[in-house]
Scaffold this motif. Sequence first.
Motif, PDB file in Angstrom:
ATOM      1  N   GLY A 109      -7.376 -36.893 -13.309  1.00 28.17           N
ATOM      2  CA  GLY A 109      -8.557 -35.706 -13.216  1.00 28.17           C
ATOM      3  C   GLY A 109      -7.919 -34.388 -12.486  1.00 28.17           C
ATOM      4  O   GLY A 109      -6.603 -34.523 -12.253  1.00 28.17           O
ATOM      5  N   GLY A 110      -8.651 -33.567 -12.191  1.00 24.20           N
ATOM      6  CA  GLY A 110      -8.316 -32.047 -11.591  1.00 24.20           C
ATOM      7  C   GLY A 110      -9.481 -31.395 -11.022  1.00 24.20           C
ATOM      8  O   GLY A 110     -10.713 -31.663 -11.399  1.00 24.20           O
ATOM      9  N   TYR A 111      -9.025 -30.589 -10.371  1.00 29.01           N
ATOM     10  CA  TYR A 111      -9.978 -29.631  -9.618  1.00 29.01           C
ATOM     11  C   TYR A 111      -9.498 -28.087  -9.889  1.00 29.01           C
ATOM     12  O   TYR A 111      -8.386 -27.790  -9.331  1.00 29.01           O
ATOM     13  N   ALA A 112     -10.195 -27.293 -10.591  1.00 26.18           N
ATOM     14  CA  ALA A 112      -9.936 -25.849 -10.891  1.00 26.18           C
ATOM     15  C   ALA A 112     -10.586 -25.010  -9.593  1.00 26.18           C
ATOM     16  O   ALA A 112     -12.095 -25.014  -9.478  1.00 26.18           O
ATOM     17  N   ALA A 113      -9.879 -24.246  -8.927  1.00 27.06           N
ATOM     18  CA  ALA A 113     -10.831 -23.620  -7.720  1.00 27.06           C
ATOM     19  C   ALA A 113     -11.238 -22.384  -8.217  1.00 27.06           C
ATOM     20  O   ALA A 113     -10.666 -21.536  -9.155  1.00 27.06           O
ATOM     21  N   GLY A 114     -12.306 -22.012  -7.504  1.00 28.79           N
ATOM     22  CA  GLY A 114     -13.046 -20.630  -7.728  1.00 28.79           C
ATOM     23  C   GLY A 114     -11.989 -19.617  -7.217  1.00 28.79           C
ATOM     24  O   GLY A 114     -11.441 -19.709  -6.092  1.00 28.79           O
TER      25      GLY A 114
END
Length: 534
Positions: free
Chosen positions: A347-352
Amino acid sequence: MEIELMGGGAIPDRISAPECVRINGPIKGLIAPWKFIDQQGANEDGATYIDSVYEPATVEIPVRITARDGKHLRQVVDHLFGCLSKERTSQLSWFTFERGFWWADVRWADKPPGGLNLGGQRRTLETTLVLRSDRGAWRTYDDVAEFAFAHESLVDTFDTDYVEEGHIGPDWSVYLPNPGRGHPHTSGGSVRWRDDPDKFLFTEGSSYMATHKTFTTETNNQVNEIVLDTMLELGGRTLILGRYGRRTDGSWNGYGVGAWLRGSSVQLVAFNNFHETEIRTWWNIVPPIFGEKWRLECGGLDGNGVFDERVFRVKRGDGSGLTSLYAKDEAGVSPLGASFRGAGGFGGYAAGALITQGSPADIRKVSAGDSSETTQSGFLRRINIGDIDRWDEYTLVGPGTFQIAAAPGSTDIVEFGPLLPNQVVQLRTSNLRQAVVDLTRVPATADELAEYKDVLKQLESFGPVALEANASAYGVIPPQSNMHRLKSGSFTRPVPAKSPGRQVEPVKVAVSITGGNADSLIRASGTSLRRYPN
């Protein structure tokens, strides 16, 4: 201290700092002498060649020492001879664009012939350094290769493009907690993140989880691997997910164990009903790099050498990898059991951010498999760039029984084992050195010793001296008693030297491990040697 005798570092500043040491004539003794070992009968003409051995090399380097005045000259002389010792060795290195970097470990062999003409305010001094290379050869960086298990019961390289939101292939389920803020897709053989299509400025963060709909390991002990295709953007994170559960439709049910890869740290977390709990965080010296393999191992040995299903390791790099995080779930918050054996998730997380989003790394390969005992075979690639035949060393990490070809290209096998999960042994292929060296640091557990209790009783019957004689170099008594008894077969030929008329030609050594797991490893190492460095 490093003193350059040739090259840019040896060019003096003639005005303010002329101190330097430069070669002042031809260097002698770069090639070590050798001695023939012959056999000659009473009535035999000539001699029968048996072998030849190199003698230590005595290198003589004439140098000219320059300084601005007598005080600084004496200081440079003090530094130069302070680098040399008859007990400890220094490194005499040699570099050419054609042959690369080679060096010899040398010690001070003799006083300067003719003495030292110091005194007054003289600014120069000519002398000769007399050095001895014990080995009689020049060496370069070690050639190292590893064989470890490839846990690839599940493999996906994402070679089909899918552009629609939340779809990366028919075998994968994608969980998007914030739909509409961006999504993963496959393109060009990688899973990539598409930034929020509706916002370019002042974006918000978003994440995704991708889980395989059907793949399940047979045991709780897993190896989950991903290969990164890009670097993380600022604030972005990438996840390796294992031991996860599924709903009846194959989608993720919110349970699992994951490792978040961030720019400056690695964080092990547990997911319970979509709630994330931190187990441990460890700081990275080097951030995740594109093309790098990362691995999450579920289950392993604790600090006492006891196997524990709640021990986790995060490793980076090829082969056995470098451990970036070790953790034991003492609180028991991680899911465990037959309902949580999904593997190969990511998975992954895209930062604002102010402009677009800080995206997670692209992923070009996912693989997973059981870490249970199995048998695998392969080859070790060996390269000898020297002009002297090379005898390698093999480091074996248990558990398992290890088979290694007796020589490059040979079908004859040298077998060693079985080793226990916490045992490390080095095999030396040269018959001039001790064949087996026990490097074990952690004693065997009570359960493991039970398998060998009869052997221990027999050993004890010979008295304490026999026990001490079979102790390892680190004070751990091997439960198999004498480790040499575990070896069958002999190594027959070295890794051949480079042919002077050809390019370097790699050779292959066949290897196999029976009854091993994710910790099992064969590491080959060898030092290429040359008679002459230039």
